[in-house]
Scaffold this motif. Structure first.
Motif, PDB file in Angstrom:
ATOM      1  N   PHE A  47       0.840  -1.197   0.000  1.00  0.00           N
ATOM      2  CA  PHE A  47       0.000   0.000   0.000  1.00  0.00           C
ATOM      3  C   PHE A  47       0.877   1.249   0.000  1.00  0.00           C
ATOM      4  CE2 PHE A  47      -2.202   3.247   2.610  1.00  0.00           C
ATOM      5  CZ  PHE A  47      -3.287   3.501   1.790  1.00  0.00           C
ATOM      6  N   SER A  48       1.891   1.261   0.866  1.00  0.00           N
ATOM      7  CA  SER A  48       2.824   2.396   0.932  1.00  0.00           C
ATOM      8  C   SER A  48       3.545   2.584  -0.391  1.00  0.00           C
ATOM      9  CB  SER A  48       3.853   2.176   2.036  1.00  0.00           C
ATOM     10  OG  SER A  48       3.246   2.114   3.284  1.00  0.00           O
ATOM     11  N   SER A  49       4.031   1.489  -0.956  1.00  0.00           N
ATOM     12  CA  SER A  49       4.750   1.579  -2.225  1.00  0.00           C
ATOM     13  C   SER A  49       3.850   2.084  -3.344  1.00  0.00           C
ATOM     14  CB  SER A  49       5.332   0.211  -2.613  1.00  0.00           C
ATOM     15  OG  SER A  49       6.364  -0.129  -1.733  1.00  0.00           O
ATOM     16  N   PHE A  50       2.618   1.595  -3.364  1.00  0.00           N
ATOM     17  CA  PHE A  50       1.668   2.056  -4.369  1.00  0.00           C
ATOM     18  C   PHE A  50       1.478   3.575  -4.252  1.00  0.00           C
ATOM     19  CE2 PHE A  50      -2.647   3.141  -5.683  1.00  0.00           C
ATOM     20  CZ  PHE A  50      -2.659   2.648  -6.981  1.00  0.00           C
ATOM     21  N   LEU A  51       1.270   4.066  -3.039  1.00  0.00           N
ATOM     22  CA  LEU A  51       1.082   5.510  -2.843  1.00  0.00           C
ATOM     23  C   LEU A  51       2.344   6.291  -3.195  1.00  0.00           C
ATOM     24  CD1 LEU A  51      -1.001   5.672   0.461  1.00  0.00           C
ATOM     25  CD2 LEU A  51      -1.806   5.918  -1.901  1.00  0.00           C
ATOM     26  N   LYS A  52       3.499   5.751  -2.838  1.00  0.00           N
ATOM     27  CA  LYS A  52       4.754   6.440  -3.153  1.00  0.00           C
ATOM     28  C   LYS A  52       4.976   6.535  -4.663  1.00  0.00           C
ATOM     29  CE  LYS A  52       8.315   5.127  -0.645  1.00  0.00           C
ATOM     30  NZ  LYS A  52       9.192   4.295   0.212  1.00  0.00           N
ATOM     31  N   ARG A  53       4.605   5.491  -5.403  1.00  0.00           N
ATOM     32  CA  ARG A  53       4.728   5.558  -6.868  1.00  0.00           C
ATOM     33  C   ARG A  53       3.781   6.618  -7.424  1.00  0.00           C
ATOM     34  NH1 ARG A  53       7.610   2.218  -4.904  1.00  0.00           N
ATOM     35  NH2 ARG A  53       8.520   4.196  -4.363  1.00  0.00           N
ATOM     36  N   ARG A  54       2.582   6.736  -6.847  1.00  0.00           N
ATOM     37  CA  ARG A  54       1.633   7.758  -7.305  1.00  0.00           C
ATOM     38  C   ARG A  54       2.174   9.157  -6.990  1.00  0.00           C
ATOM     39  NH1 ARG A  54       0.796   3.336  -8.158  1.00  0.00           N
ATOM     40  NH2 ARG A  54       1.821   4.069 -10.015  1.00  0.00           N
ATOM     41  N   MET A  55       2.954   9.277  -5.914  1.00  0.00           N
ATOM     42  CA  MET A  55       3.547  10.566  -5.531  1.00  0.00           C
ATOM     43  C   MET A  55       4.850  10.816  -6.287  1.00  0.00           C
ATOM     44  SD  MET A  55       2.606  10.268  -1.413  1.00  0.00           S
ATOM     45  CE  MET A  55       4.229  10.667  -0.933  1.00  0.00           C
ATOM     46  N   ASN A  56       5.185   9.900  -7.207  1.00  0.00           N
ATOM     47  CA  ASN A  56       6.386   9.981  -8.039  1.00  0.00           C
ATOM     48  C   ASN A  56       7.682   9.883  -7.235  1.00  0.00           C
ATOM     49  OD1 ASN A  56       7.376   9.916 -10.640  1.00  0.00           O
ATOM     50  ND2 ASN A  56       7.697  12.134 -10.722  1.00  0.00           N
TER      51      ASN A  56
ATOM     52  N   LEU B 153       4.637   7.087   6.184  1.00  0.00           N
ATOM     53  CA  LEU B 153       4.058   6.206   5.175  1.00  0.00           C
ATOM     54  C   LEU B 153       4.838   4.903   5.086  1.00  0.00           C
ATOM     55  CD1 LEU B 153       1.903   5.848   3.027  1.00  0.00           C
ATOM     56  CD2 LEU B 153       3.376   7.056   1.417  1.00  0.00           C
ATOM     57  N   ASP B 154       6.123   4.944   5.380  1.00  0.00           N
ATOM     58  CA  ASP B 154       6.947   3.728   5.346  1.00  0.00           C
ATOM     59  C   ASP B 154       6.794   2.872   6.598  1.00  0.00           C
ATOM     60  OD1 ASP B 154       8.198   3.988   2.827  1.00  0.00           O
ATOM     61  OD2 ASP B 154       9.554   5.492   3.640  1.00  0.00           O
ATOM     62  N   GLN B 155       6.327   3.430   7.691  1.00  0.00           N
ATOM     63  CA  GLN B 155       6.268   2.676   8.940  1.00  0.00           C
ATOM     64  C   GLN B 155       4.848   2.342   9.391  1.00  0.00           C
ATOM     65  OE1 GLN B 155       7.903   5.760   8.736  1.00  0.00           O
ATOM     66  NE2 GLN B 155       9.942   4.929   8.425  1.00  0.00           N
ATOM     67  N   VAL B 156       3.927   3.251   9.218  1.00  0.00           N
ATOM     68  CA  VAL B 156       2.600   3.072   9.814  1.00  0.00           C
ATOM     69  C   VAL B 156       1.791   1.945   9.159  1.00  0.00           C
ATOM     70  CG1 VAL B 156       0.408   4.182  10.364  1.00  0.00           C
ATOM     71  CG2 VAL B 156       2.552   5.387  10.793  1.00  0.00           C
ATOM     72  N   PRO B 157       1.583   1.939   7.835  1.00  0.00           N
ATOM     73  CA  PRO B 157       0.755   0.858   7.278  1.00  0.00           C
ATOM     74  C   PRO B 157       1.317  -0.542   7.518  1.00  0.00           C
ATOM     75  CG  PRO B 157       0.935   2.641   5.705  1.00  0.00           C
ATOM     76  CD  PRO B 157       1.917   2.929   6.816  1.00  0.00           C
ATOM     77  N   GLU B 158       2.646  -0.695   7.446  1.00  0.00           N
ATOM     78  CA  GLU B 158       3.233  -2.024   7.621  1.00  0.00           C
ATOM     79  C   GLU B 158       3.175  -2.515   9.066  1.00  0.00           C
ATOM     80  OE1 GLU B 158       8.016  -1.147   7.777  1.00  0.00           O
ATOM     81  OE2 GLU B 158       7.009  -1.078   5.844  1.00  0.00           O
ATOM     82  N   SER B 159       2.842  -1.646   9.980  1.00  0.00           N
ATOM     83  CA  SER B 159       2.612  -2.090  11.362  1.00  0.00           C
ATOM     84  C   SER B 159       1.129  -2.036  11.728  1.00  0.00           C
ATOM     85  CB  SER B 159       3.431  -1.241  12.350  1.00  0.00           C
ATOM     86  OG  SER B 159       3.116   0.131  12.255  1.00  0.00           O
ATOM     87  N   LEU B 160       0.424  -1.025  11.247  1.00  0.00           N
ATOM     88  CA  LEU B 160      -0.990  -0.879  11.590  1.00  0.00           C
ATOM     89  C   LEU B 160      -1.860  -1.965  10.951  1.00  0.00           C
ATOM     90  CD1 LEU B 160      -3.164   0.779  13.040  1.00  0.00           C
ATOM     91  CD2 LEU B 160      -3.323   2.207  10.989  1.00  0.00           C
ATOM     92  N   PHE B 161      -1.644  -2.277   9.685  1.00  0.00           N
ATOM     93  CA  PHE B 161      -2.471  -3.294   9.007  1.00  0.00           C
ATOM     94  C   PHE B 161      -2.432  -4.632   9.754  1.00  0.00           C
ATOM     95  CE2 PHE B 161      -2.842  -1.677   4.321  1.00  0.00           C
ATOM     96  CZ  PHE B 161      -3.173  -0.415   4.757  1.00  0.00           C
TER      97      PHE B 161
END
Length: 162
Positions: free
Chosen positions: A91-100, A110-118
């Motif tokens: 999810f983070s990587s997808f968003l980061k690619r959209r943010m270029n 974004l690099d820490q929260v989803p990979e621990s929260l999910f």
């Protein structure tokens, strides 16, 4: 506050998110098949990027599932934590690619929260956590990952110092 469940959660999160990094160091480019198959999204950017690999997903799932059994937890719980952590990472990587942003670039939070929260939300009941425990564990993971990343970079395990 549930100390043992929080410690179990932190250990499982560390295994889930650290295993792909160690697998990359051990295997180099072997087994580094991109999860997105090199496909671009409709915006012309990669879906996830080449750094998100089958090797990382398998390493995370296997190592975390085995780690869970060592902690006296179920193999299935460990696998679920890993899969949810990898979903957060994707999810983070997808968003980061959209943010270029380029692969492996840092996006604080974004690099820490989803990979621990999910995974914590997916496994909250099985881990014996309440919502305050989840919040505290995400915060500890966030701070700990930033500190450990620098150590791993110094030891040449990580490619980036964040």
């Amino acid at each position: 506050m549930s100390v043992v469940p929080i410690l179990h959660s932190l250990l499982l999160l560390t295994l889930a998110n650290g295993s792909p990094v160690v697998a990359k160091k051990l295997f180099g480019s072997r087994f580094a098949l991109a999860l997105d198959g090199g496909v671009s999204f409709f915006d012309g950017r990669p879906v996830f990027g080449a750094s998100k690999t089958v090797r990382g997903l398998v390493a995370s799932t296997v190592v975390t599932a085995i780690g869970a059994t060592v902690l006296g937890l179920s193999f299935q719980l460990g696998a679920l934590v890993a899969i949810a952590a990898m979903a957060g990472d994707l999810f983070s990587s997808f968003l980061k690619r959209r943010m270029n942003l380029p692969p492996s670039s840092q996006a604080l939070g974004l690099d820490q929260v989803p990979e621990s929260l999910f995974p914590l939300l997916a496994c909250r009941d099985m881990l014996g956590l309440n919502y305050a425990d989840v919040f505290l564990t995400v915060w500890i993971f966030f701070v700990g990952e930033l500190a450990i990343s620098r150590v791993l970079y110094t030891l040449r395990v990580r490619d980036q110092p964040y």
